[in-house]
Motif scaffolding. Sequence first.
Motif, mmCIF file in Angstrom:
data_model
loop_
_atom_site.group_PDB
_atom_site.id
_atom_site.type_symbol
_atom_site.label_atom_id
_atom_site.label_comp_id
_atom_site.label_asym_id
_atom_site.label_seq_id
_atom_site.Cartn_x
_atom_site.Cartn_y
_atom_site.Cartn_z
ATOM 1 N N ASN B 617 1.235 -0.929 -0.295
ATOM 2 C CA ASN B 617 -0.460 -0.155 0.019
ATOM 3 C C ASN B 617 0.236 0.823 0.002
ATOM 4 O O ASN B 617 0.530 1.909 -0.914
ATOM 5 N N VAL B 622 -1.963 -1.542 -4.633
ATOM 6 C CA VAL B 622 -4.228 -2.429 -4.134
ATOM 7 C C VAL B 622 -3.991 -3.737 -4.115
ATOM 8 O O VAL B 622 -3.712 -4.353 -5.212
ATOM 9 N N SER B 623 -4.652 -3.949 -3.543
ATOM 10 C CA SER B 623 -4.846 -5.747 -4.154
ATOM 11 C C SER B 623 -5.964 -6.002 -4.370
ATOM 12 O O SER B 623 -6.215 -5.186 -5.724
ATOM 13 N N ASP B 785 -9.988 -0.642 -1.854
ATOM 14 C CA ASP B 785 -8.974 -1.511 -1.435
ATOM 15 C C ASP B 785 -9.058 -2.635 0.509
ATOM 16 O O ASP B 785 -8.992 -1.882 1.411
#
Lengths: 110, 811
Positions: B617, B622-623, B785
């Motif tokens: 992050n 982000v994921s 996120d």
Amino acid sequence: MSWIDIGHIDDIPLRGARLVKTPVGCVAIFRTAEAEVFAASNACPHKAGPLSEGIVHGGKVTCPLHNWVFDLNTGEAQGADEGRIATYPVRLDAGRILLDGHAVGKRSAA
Amino acid sequence: MAQKLIVIGAGMASGRMLEHLIDAAPDAYDITLFNAEPRGNYNRLMLSPVLAGEKTYAEIVTHDDAWYAARGVTCRFGEKVLRVDTAARIVTGEQGALPYDKLVIATGSSPFIIPLPGHDLQGVIPYRDLEDTEAMMALGAGKRAVIIGGGLLGLEAAAGMAARGTEVDVVHIMGHLMERQLDEAAGYLLRRSLTQKGIRVHCKANSKQILSDGKGHVRALQLDDGTELPCDLLVMAVGIRPSTALGKAAGLEVNRGIVVNDQMVTSDPDVLALGECVEHAGAIFGLVAPLYDQAKVLAQTLLGQKATFVQKELATKLKVTGCDLFSAGDFAEGEGREDIVFRDPARGVYKRLILEGNRLIGAVLYGDTGDGAWFHGLIKDATDVGEMRETLIFGPAYQGGPAADPMAAVAALPRDAEICGCNGVCKGQIEDAINAGAGDLGAVRARTKASASCGTCTGLVEQILGATLGDAFVLPTAQPICGCTDLSHEDLRRLIKSQELKSQEAVWQELGWTSRNGCHVCRPAVNFYLLADWPLDYVDDPQSRFVNERNHANIQKDGTYSVMPRMWGGMTTPQELMAIARAAETYGATVKVTGGQRIDLLGVRKEDLPAIWADLNAAGMVSGHAYSKGLRTVKTCVGSEWCRFGTQDSTGLGIALERRLWGSWTPHKVKLGVSGCPRNCAEATCKDVGIVCVDSGFQIGVAGAAGMDVKETERLVDVRTEEEAIDWTVAFIQLYREHAKYLDRPYKWVAKVGLDWVKETLADAAERQALVERFDLFQSVYQKDPWAERAKPEAARRFHPLADLTLEAAE
């Protein structure tokens, strides 16, 4: 019996589980209803899947790796699968979760 | 001593006849089989699926060399029979003569070639055998083909070639397509559907001559009105005529075909015939079902058993993907005949029934052919339909009483009702197989071949299973979600909406769940449906999610996790790469580049997840949701930015789509691809949504797959601007979210609802806009996120053990 305080029931999500590391290995503490907890081995006898990560439904848990289902009261595998997970004495006292230290290989409480 | 049997022709009819004969009496005859084609039997009906790429030649072989060898049949393949001497009972082939006791002629038919000027040019072929099919398959994308003939065969050829990217013109002399099977209205719907597939249809078109390129090869077809249709291949699919030359030369009685009696015996008592080469009671045969009946009768005659061939009423089904068409009986207009017509233009459904007095004599169904077999049965049995006339067109489900059960319709069919047109299997054979122990679809397929070819009759076969086995069989179509309920996914979705159920408890209570709180099968589905339908009211339940979605990482076999940051449209930067490298080093992860243009960090311990997320992050990542039933990746190529062929900014479009769609939840994972040109470097044509950029804009395809099934996308729409491309994509995904069954990928869902319905729904600009708005509303709640949220100390705590009694023990 040798009850050890391992945390508050609200530390475990409803229909979820948390891990406790013990001398006999990882034990999963399941919360199946508002005030109902179970303790059982975290490792599925099939391929050692982490049962604490499974979906908890009714009084049962489904292993996240290959969907074996275990009854948390007896530890018995359900349906066509054969096997059993160890279960351990656990109780609630005013919201605190108490696990039997003897059963998980711990000699005495603090 | 066994008698000598010679069979001339290894087509579908003779193959089936030999099966019956050898099954019943393996040693009765010493059999020799001649075939002019250098191979054994294959299912000629399945050439269209081979052409369309749905099947391979190997899959349509019904009897190979090994089959004959195992049964002691001597095969003389690739050898023409020169003559038959019926007086001496000798067959002479190119390799020599052979005596017979009994002879079976199964020479089939030859395609009819219109003697137009130029019909002998190279590149002018009929559509008859594997060689023709291969010529059509070899043509491929970017080439042009003209097909003369708008009948069943011509249209299957057209659809097959169009699916391979060939530009196809169909030239038909009559006013509408398939005029022998369809009325004008259904012909129009069919034409519209073919036109949507990019096939140009010319009706009332007279062919004048075939033009040469000057080197002996076809260049174009010229019509009467002077129109020239350029082509690289010209296919004549205008009909067949029985091959009777051999029979005629042998002195047998021949009219249009070789004349046979009810026992399939010709004018010579030792010569029998069957298939497309024969004429029985004035009729000749082109469909497969009667040929199979003939095969059975002929085999019995050879064994000295009494059997009689009876002609039956026939139905036609078109095997063109996406065109649902059924026709049976007689539908010409005439004195004393009345029509019942049902039309639903929005769904593309058209049904027409023709009655004479109280009898149904014809039926044409387009778009919804489920009741075809039932209507066909009424026609064949000349049932009095006076009582149900008012509701007749709505099919068996509306005939009141027990018929409301879909099973009743199939239960009411007679034993000789044809169920599987491809393999000529009737209801009685299927029932016999089931009574002999075939307890499911697979077993029925293995024993009877029913539904084993094109599969359009699978539903009917399942219903026969249901009707025959009763309670022992559960119809897969109405399968409940799991043991906690009798409801199907579809019913559950409908009830959640109509009863406004907005919590899991409401679902369990109102819909009578038999378990306390569902199970691992239904809970994730219920959670998704509630989330998708009530984004503002329902709160996502992590405990009803599979471990990957709950922990926002993929669990691996050893209980560790893999972590995958998002790379928008496959783009990254040196800074991001350095951060990923540092994270891998810090947490001891293995680094793997995935098939979806991302980097996977494998082997991370659960306790370390919040920390590695925080690190990633901090570097701006982000994921990647590599674990979610939601948007995964948008694969891209470099597009016009870098590529000398790129027509549009495919990378930019991919990034825009990913930014709009990321973090959404869908019934199953969703993968997109955007390719900058038809070279398709991003492999967009096997994605759930795949966009191919072209000079004129964007071709949007949907419902592709490259997983358990591999499937090419089907074209949803062509649009001019990037904005429209994004709108259509978002609307499609929202439609999928609102309607699909949990764990159905878009291709499965589209196959259930029909691409035409999807297209028509999305073509309505207002509806499209509404879908986009509903999607955006959902995203306003859920697009965030998950890593950032769980990297905070309060949530991160949950990733650690509740207590560690081993440490205390060491004290």
